[in-house]
Design an enzyme around this catalytic site. Structure first.
Site, PDB file in Angstrom:
ATOM      1  N   LYS A   1      42.010  23.480  66.400  1.00 50.14           N
ATOM      2  CA  LYS A   1      41.684  23.100  67.942  1.00 50.14           C
ATOM      3  C   LYS A   1      42.512  22.351  68.623  1.00 50.14           C
ATOM      4  O   LYS A   1      43.442  21.749  68.085  1.00 50.14           O
ATOM      5  CB  LYS A   1      40.333  21.948  67.763  1.00 50.14           C
ATOM      6  CG  LYS A   1      39.576  21.801  68.938  1.00 50.14           C
ATOM      7  CD  LYS A   1      38.657  23.272  69.596  1.00 50.14           C
ATOM      8  CE  LYS A   1      37.128  23.133  69.225  1.00 50.14           C
ATOM      9  NZ  LYS A   1      36.411  24.417  69.264  1.00 50.14           N
TER      10      LYS A   1
HETATM   11  N1  GLU Z   1      36.012  27.688  71.273  1.00 48.94           N
HETATM   12  C1  GLU Z   1      35.254  28.652  70.364  1.00 48.94           C
HETATM   13  C2  GLU Z   1      34.361  27.814  69.272  1.00 48.94           C
HETATM   14  O1  GLU Z   1      34.449  26.603  69.037  1.00 48.94           O
HETATM   15  C3  GLU Z   1      35.831  29.881  69.935  1.00 48.94           C
HETATM   16  C4  GLU Z   1      36.986  29.684  69.144  1.00 48.94           C
HETATM   17  C5  GLU Z   1      37.661  31.294  69.008  1.00 48.94           C
HETATM   18  O2  GLU Z   1      37.483  32.101  69.613  1.00 48.94           O
HETATM   19  O3  GLU Z   1      38.716  31.066  68.279  1.00 48.94           O
HETATM   20  O4  GLU Z   1      34.145  28.529  68.345  1.00 48.94           O
END
Ligand code: GLU
Length: 420
Positions: free
Chosen positions: A109
């Site tokens: 993240k």
């Molecule tokens: N931000 C989204 C999540 O928390 C998607 C992450 C992604 O597609 O890599 O799952």
């Protein structure tokens, strides 16, 4: 570093959940420690020239929880309160999400402490491009692949792709997912998370013998995930009786016309002043009677203070970490509420991100129909696995989902062994 991370309440929450799961799995100390702590915590400063000529330095973080099962995957958020501990917690949850869905990724993240609502388009572009430059030593199609999250979107991804590709000297489509479709994004990616939430809510309702067509839903948060979840549920005949965003909360017993709410937000920037429903206190919205409650905004909104007052049959966690451990304790006693935990409920986004990455690596394109069919198959499989595991071991759905995931990651770590 351990103590520092644990000082953050969101990381403490992810760590508490992990400890419970590790106890249940009786993980040995070595695997427990290797699964719990992030592999890389990266912080960079991002100096940016603002439109008025002044320069500001932002802090950008990327946490790569582990790379044992493949590249790191997860979103990048722009939010004024982002901090390293919270980003590390979100990376840990991404880890379990990817493993539960059997995607060949570790979790990651990223976050930048800026407020995108106060920035011009040019300022956002400069922040994004400079952050991407600072990240170049740590990312790549096989190392770390970012995606949109809170405050970022497909335009952010397009700038990231352009910055990385310009540096590489050729187009590298697999460096990010959630890109615009004509820039090698995937059909169906924008609606994937919301669609998945609505699909799983439907599966939970059918387990409770509640027909989707006579069900009602409340959606807290009306960004990308909330709007598509509401739209998909409404298309299936579910009455959306309450919605909210940061500008206000609204209620209509007869059902909110979701298309009109989306149009109102497009025109005015928020739900404030929406004429087709009555204003309601945002905290009260969460405890109204409904079949499906969908928290689709920030974390920690279901807490010790309101968990006992929820009047929903299904809690579909579209946000990451919407339910605190105190609330979880309360919900454990309330088996009339069917919880679809975040790592399962909102996994539609990363599943279609995986499809996008695969299409990019193969220089091949799937149709939206193929994408949505595969998405639903993958979600259905995970939903059944979680229910089965929870039933067999008498666990909450959250602990079951995380236990399946931690077990998968722990196994791979043991098989690969410890280097050197
Ligand atoms: N931000 C989204 C999540 O928390 C998607 C992450 C992604 O597609 O890599 O799952």
């Amino acid at each position: 570093m351990r103590a520092e991370l644990l000082k953050n309440p969101v990381f403490a929450m992810a760590a508490t959940q992990f400890d419970q799961v590790a106890d249940f799995l009786e993980l040995n100390d070595e695997i427990r420690e290797r699964c719990k702590w992030p592999k890389r915590l990266i912080t960079v400063t991002v100096p940016v020239r603002h439109d008025d000529g002044s320069t500001r330095v932002y802090f950008g973080h990327r946490v790569q929880h582990h790379l044992t099962r493949g590249p790191v995957k997860g979103g990048l958020r722009f939010h004024p309160e982002v901090d390293l501990g919270e980003v590390a917690a979100l990376a840990m949850w991404m880890n379990w999400k990817c493993a539960l869905m059997d995607l060949p990724f570790g979790g990651g993240k990223g976050g930048l402490n800026c407020d995108p609502r106060l920035l011009s388009v040019g300022e956002k572009e400069r922040i994004t491009r400079r952050f991407t430059m600072e990240m170049i030593p740590f990312i790549g199609e096989s190392i770390d692949v970012m995606a949109p999250d809170m405050g970022t979107d497909e335009q952010t991804m397009a700038w990231m792709l352009d910055t990385y590709s310009t540096h590489a000297g050729h187009l590298v489509p697999g460096i990010v997912t959630g890109k615009p479709v004509n820039l090698q994004g995937s059909a169906g990616r924008t609606r994937a998370t919301g669609h998945g939430v609505a699909f799983l809510a439907g599966r939970a309702l059918s387990k409770l013998d509640i027909p989707v067509r006579s069900a009602s839903a409340v959606v807290q948060g009306f960004g990308n995930v909330g709007t598509f979840a509401a739209e998909t549920l409404a298309a299936g005949g579910t009455r959306i009786s309450g919605i909210s965003d940061v500008t206000g909360a609204f209620w209509n017993d007869k059902g909110i016309p979701v298309d009109k709410a989306i149009e109102h937000v497009r025109r005015t920037g928020g739900l404030q002043g929406f004429p087709e429903a009555d204003p309601i206190d945002p905290d009260e919205l969460l405890v109204q009677e409904c079949d499906v409650l969908i928290p689709a905004a920030t974390g920690g909104v279901i807490h010790g203070g309101n968990a006992a007052r929820l009047k929903c049959r299904v809690l579909a966690e579209a946000a990451n970490g919407p339910t605190t451990p105190e609330a979880d304790e309360v919900l454990r006693q309330r088996d009339e509420i069917f919880v679809i935990p975040d790592v399962l409920c909102n996994a539609g986004g990363v599943i279609v991100s995986y499809f996008e990455w695969v299409q990019n690596l193969q220089r091949f394109r799937w149709t939206e129909r193929e994408v949505i069919t595969r998405l639903e198959t993958q979600l259905e499989g995970a939903f059944n696995r979680v229910l089965h595991f929870a039933g067999r071991h008498q666990l909450s759905h959250r602990t079951a989902a995380q236990a399946i995931a931690v077990h998968t990651v722990g196994d791979v770590k043991a098989q690969r062994g410890l280097f050197p």
